[in-house]
Design an enzyme around this catalytic site. Structure first.
Site, short mmCIF file in Angstrom:
data_model
loop_
_atom_site.label_atom_id
_atom_site.label_comp_id
_atom_site.label_asym_id
_atom_site.label_seq_id
_atom_site.Cartn_x
_atom_site.Cartn_y
_atom_site.Cartn_z
N SER A 95 -1.16 -37.21 37.14
CA SER A 95 -1.99 -38.08 37.97
C SER A 95 -1.13 -38.67 39.07
CB SER A 95 -2.58 -39.21 37.11
OG SER A 95 -3.14 -40.23 37.92
N TYR A 147 -1.99 -46.23 30.79
CA TYR A 147 -2.24 -44.88 31.31
C TYR A 147 -1.19 -44.42 32.32
CZ TYR A 147 -4.51 -41.05 33.80
OH TYR A 147 -4.79 -39.85 34.38
#
Length: 245
Positions: free
Chosen positions: A146, A168
């Site tokens: 990401s 995350y």
């Protein structure tokens, strides 16, 4: 006539993973569809086959040693080797309002759960599949990361990187770091391993917020999964090229 290449995509029953499977299938790969939910797995395989993809189901829970071992055994029986592994399965973890994970109030169990899937799951699956990958003439591993994994971008106040995601985002930075360690270990071999950033994609993972479609998000992973033998390894890419660490 060239031999059909075999791919495994984890978390492939929906979203970006499904589109990665679709894209590789369109290129002629036989695709193992990894998913933990049996009903969704069967539905995804059926849909892929209807679209002309040579797909087979691989029941796979990346946090389970037993499940991953069974998955490797299934691929051994189905294909005898593996040419491409796409580690796509991942979770964001519980968050507060605005999709925020406040580091000052973070439940450590949330961190453990996210790391177990996003990092340890990747290590577990990769190591289990390595004997099969080593039988390929051009093995490729893609770890779906990401943009929030980039420490450079996260630390730049002039770059809009989205909400604070204290479980995350670091899990994806960890994933990038372990990708580099694998690349160092694989130096001098045919195995190329890279991290891919799909961008902000409108899926249920993001609450369907995002300007990119799952098909657009899948493109970089497909590109890295099909690199030529002289392609890069140990790097982090988005559609526009390498991402600063």
């Amino acid at each position: 006539m060239s031999e059909t290449k075999i791919a495994l995509v984890t978390g492939a029953n929906k979203g970006i993973g499904y589109e990665i499977a679709t894209g590789l299938g369109a290129l002629g790969y036989r695709v193992g569809v990894g998913a933990r939910d049996e009903a969704r797995l069967e539905a995804a395989v059926e849909k892929l086959r209807a679209a002309g993809v040579d797909a087979f189901g691989v029941p796979l829970e990346v946090t389970s040693d037993h499940s991953v071992t069974d998955a490797a055994g299934l691929i051994e029986r189905q294909a005898g080797r593996l040419d491409v592994l796409v580690n796509n399965a991942g979770i964001s973890g519980e968050s507060g309002p605005g999709w925020v994970q406040d580091p000052t109030a973070l439940d450590l169990d949330v961190v453990r759960t996210v790391v177990e899937t996003n990092v340890l799951g990747v290590i577990r699956v990769t190591n289990a599949m390595l004997p099969l990958l080593r039988r390929s003439t051009s093995p490729r591993i893609v770890n779906v990361s990401s943009g929030v994994a980039s420490l450079t971008r996260q630390a730049d106040p002039n770059i809009e990187i989205g909400p604070i995601m204290a479980a995350y985002a670091p899990s994806k930075s960890y994933l990038n770091a372990i990708t580099v360690q694998y690349a160092r270990q694989f130096a001098g071999t045919d195995i190329l391993i890279n991290a891919a950033c799909p961008g902000l994609v409108a899926t249920d993972f993001t609450g369907f917020h995002g300007s990119r479609t799952p098909e657009q998000g899948a493109a970089i992973a497909i590109r890295l999964a099909t690199l030529p033998d002289d392609g890069p390894t140990g790097s982090f890419f988005e559609d526009d090229g390498a991402i600063p660490w």
